[in-house]
Design a protein around this motif. Sequence first.
Motif, PDB file in Angstrom:
ATOM      1  N   PRO A   1       0.834  -1.279  -0.087  1.00  0.00           N
ATOM      2  CA  PRO A   1      -0.037  -0.096  -0.057  1.00  0.00           C
ATOM      3  C   PRO A   1       1.041   1.262   0.011  1.00  0.00           C
ATOM      4  N   LEU A   2       0.444   2.315  -0.838  1.00  0.00           N
ATOM      5  CA  LEU A   2       1.129   3.404  -0.940  1.00  0.00           C
ATOM      6  C   LEU A   2       0.557   4.552   0.028  1.00  0.00           C
ATOM      7  N   GLN A   3       0.658   4.098   1.427  1.00  0.00           N
ATOM      8  CA  GLN A   3       0.064   4.844   2.380  1.00  0.00           C
ATOM      9  C   GLN A   3       0.761   4.647   3.671  1.00  0.00           C
ATOM     10  N   GLU A   4       0.636   5.682   4.646  1.00  0.00           N
ATOM     11  CA  GLU A   4       1.245   5.471   5.856  1.00  0.00           C
ATOM     12  C   GLU A   4       0.623   4.384   6.604  1.00  0.00           C
ATOM     13  N   ASN A   5      -0.573   4.086   6.657  1.00  0.00           N
ATOM     14  CA  ASN A   5      -1.199   3.111   7.597  1.00  0.00           C
ATOM     15  C   ASN A   5      -1.188   1.757   6.701  1.00  0.00           C
ATOM     16  N   TYR A   6      -0.191   1.227   6.464  1.00  0.00           N
ATOM     17  CA  TYR A   6      -0.223   0.093   5.454  1.00  0.00           C
ATOM     18  C   TYR A   6      -0.668  -1.261   6.106  1.00  0.00           C
ATOM     19  N   ILE A   7      -0.366  -1.287   7.397  1.00  0.00           N
ATOM     20  CA  ILE A   7      -0.987  -2.647   7.766  1.00  0.00           C
ATOM     21  C   ILE A   7      -2.335  -2.828   7.860  1.00  0.00           C
ATOM     22  N   ASP A   8      -2.972  -1.968   8.145  1.00  0.00           N
ATOM     23  CA  ASP A   8      -4.741  -1.937   8.033  1.00  0.00           C
ATOM     24  C   ASP A   8      -4.824  -2.508   6.766  1.00  0.00           C
ATOM     25  N   ALA A   9      -4.407  -1.873   5.526  1.00  0.00           N
ATOM     26  CA  ALA A   9      -4.490  -2.212   4.215  1.00  0.00           C
ATOM     27  C   ALA A   9      -4.267  -3.523   3.925  1.00  0.00           C
ATOM     28  N   ILE A  10      -3.212  -4.177   4.329  1.00  0.00           N
ATOM     29  CA  ILE A  10      -2.769  -5.838   4.235  1.00  0.00           C
ATOM     30  C   ILE A  10      -3.352  -6.396   4.980  1.00  0.00           C
ATOM     31  N   ARG A  11      -3.855  -6.269   6.287  1.00  0.00           N
ATOM     32  CA  ARG A  11      -4.828  -6.982   6.860  1.00  0.00           C
ATOM     33  C   ARG A  11      -6.339  -7.056   6.499  1.00  0.00           C
ATOM     34  N   GLY A  12      -6.586  -6.000   5.891  1.00  0.00           N
ATOM     35  CA  GLY A  12      -8.026  -5.766   5.328  1.00  0.00           C
ATOM     36  C   GLY A  12      -7.970  -6.639   3.967  1.00  0.00           C
ATOM     37  N   PHE A  13      -7.109  -6.709   3.251  1.00  0.00           N
ATOM     38  CA  PHE A  13      -6.926  -7.362   2.003  1.00  0.00           C
ATOM     39  C   PHE A  13      -7.162  -8.907   2.465  1.00  0.00           C
ATOM     40  N   ILE A  14      -6.237  -9.381   3.203  1.00  0.00           N
ATOM     41  CA  ILE A  14      -6.072 -10.831   3.568  1.00  0.00           C
ATOM     42  C   ILE A  14      -7.488 -11.236   4.374  1.00  0.00           C
ATOM     43  N   ASP A  15      -8.182 -10.421   5.220  1.00  0.00           N
ATOM     44  CA  ASP A  15      -9.674 -10.742   5.629  1.00  0.00           C
ATOM     45  C   ASP A  15     -10.540 -10.883   4.325  1.00  0.00           C
ATOM     46  N   GLU A  16     -10.455  -9.905   3.454  1.00  0.00           N
ATOM     47  CA  GLU A  16     -11.438  -9.972   2.294  1.00  0.00           C
ATOM     48  C   GLU A  16     -11.069 -11.376   1.743  1.00  0.00           C
ATOM     49  N   LEU A  17      -9.952 -12.026   1.484  1.00  0.00           N
ATOM     50  CA  LEU A  17      -9.460 -12.866   0.761  1.00  0.00           C
ATOM     51  C   LEU A  17     -10.011 -14.435   1.580  1.00  0.00           C
ATOM     52  N   ALA A  18     -10.222 -14.221   2.985  1.00  0.00           N
ATOM     53  CA  ALA A  18     -10.530 -15.270   3.764  1.00  0.00           C
ATOM     54  C   ALA A  18     -11.884 -15.422   3.623  1.00  0.00           C
ATOM     55  N   THR A  19     -12.809 -14.321   2.955  1.00  0.00           N
ATOM     56  CA  THR A  19     -14.150 -14.835   2.980  1.00  0.00           C
ATOM     57  C   THR A  19     -14.576 -15.648   2.025  1.00  0.00           C
ATOM     58  N   TYR A  20     -13.636 -16.208   1.194  1.00  0.00           N
ATOM     59  CA  TYR A  20     -13.944 -17.173   0.151  1.00  0.00           C
ATOM     60  C   TYR A  20     -13.628 -18.551   0.510  1.00  0.00           C
ATOM     61  N   ASP A  21     -14.672 -19.338   0.726  1.00  0.00           N
ATOM     62  CA  ASP A  21     -14.433 -20.394   1.453  1.00  0.00           C
ATOM     63  C   ASP A  21     -13.492 -21.701   0.675  1.00  0.00           C
ATOM     64  N   LYS A  22     -13.661 -21.323  -0.910  1.00  0.00           N
ATOM     65  CA  LYS A  22     -13.084 -22.513  -1.731  1.00  0.00           C
ATOM     66  C   LYS A  22     -11.603 -22.022  -1.852  1.00  0.00           C
ATOM     67  N   VAL A  23     -11.236 -21.004  -1.478  1.00  0.00           N
ATOM     68  CA  VAL A  23      -9.685 -20.651  -1.627  1.00  0.00           C
ATOM     69  C   VAL A  23      -9.021 -20.860  -0.457  1.00  0.00           C
ATOM     70  N   HIS A  24      -7.826 -21.516  -0.413  1.00  0.00           N
ATOM     71  CA  HIS A  24      -7.169 -21.862   0.906  1.00  0.00           C
ATOM     72  C   HIS A  24      -6.111 -20.852   0.926  1.00  0.00           C
ATOM     73  N   VAL A  25      -5.906 -20.050   1.986  1.00  0.00           N
ATOM     74  CA  VAL A  25      -5.084 -18.983   2.024  1.00  0.00           C
ATOM     75  C   VAL A  25      -3.881 -19.228   3.355  1.00  0.00           C
ATOM     76  N   ILE A  26      -2.804 -18.905   2.932  1.00  0.00           N
ATOM     77  CA  ILE A  26      -1.744 -19.156   3.978  1.00  0.00           C
ATOM     78  C   ILE A  26      -0.813 -17.738   4.031  1.00  0.00           C
ATOM     79  N   THR A  27      -0.882 -17.233   5.015  1.00  0.00           N
ATOM     80  CA  THR A  27       0.126 -15.711   5.055  1.00  0.00           C
ATOM     81  C   THR A  27       1.394 -15.976   5.870  1.00  0.00           C
ATOM     82  N   ASN A  28       2.328 -15.274   5.396  1.00  0.00           N
ATOM     83  CA  ASN A  28       3.374 -15.293   6.394  1.00  0.00           C
ATOM     84  C   ASN A  28       3.956 -13.556   6.173  1.00  0.00           C
TER      85      ASN A  28
END
Length: 83
Positions: free
Chosen positions: A11-38
């Motif tokens: 994210p091209l903003q100061e509060n980048y952690i919320d933008a990354i977490r938001g994206f991961i949380d949004e991906l997690a709503t798709y139950d047929k897609v397995h998501v692994i983060t590091n």
Amino acid sequence: MKLTVEISKYPLQENYIDAIRGFIDELATYDKVHVITNTLSTQLFGDYDEVMAALQACIRWSFEKYGKVVFVCKFLHGDLRPE
């Protein structure tokens, strides 16, 4: 057909952690897609069409919610999920 995607979001903003977490949380709503983060990236695994649909929707969502964002993706044929 199965698909593995490795994606990094910058994210091209100061509060980048919320933008990354938001994206991961949004991906997690798709139950047929397995998501692994590091600390470096997020990996998606599943059926090609389902993974691509989730990725397309979540990238669009991220642009609309957070504005300018850089995504770096690697696409690999097959489900390369670690055992």
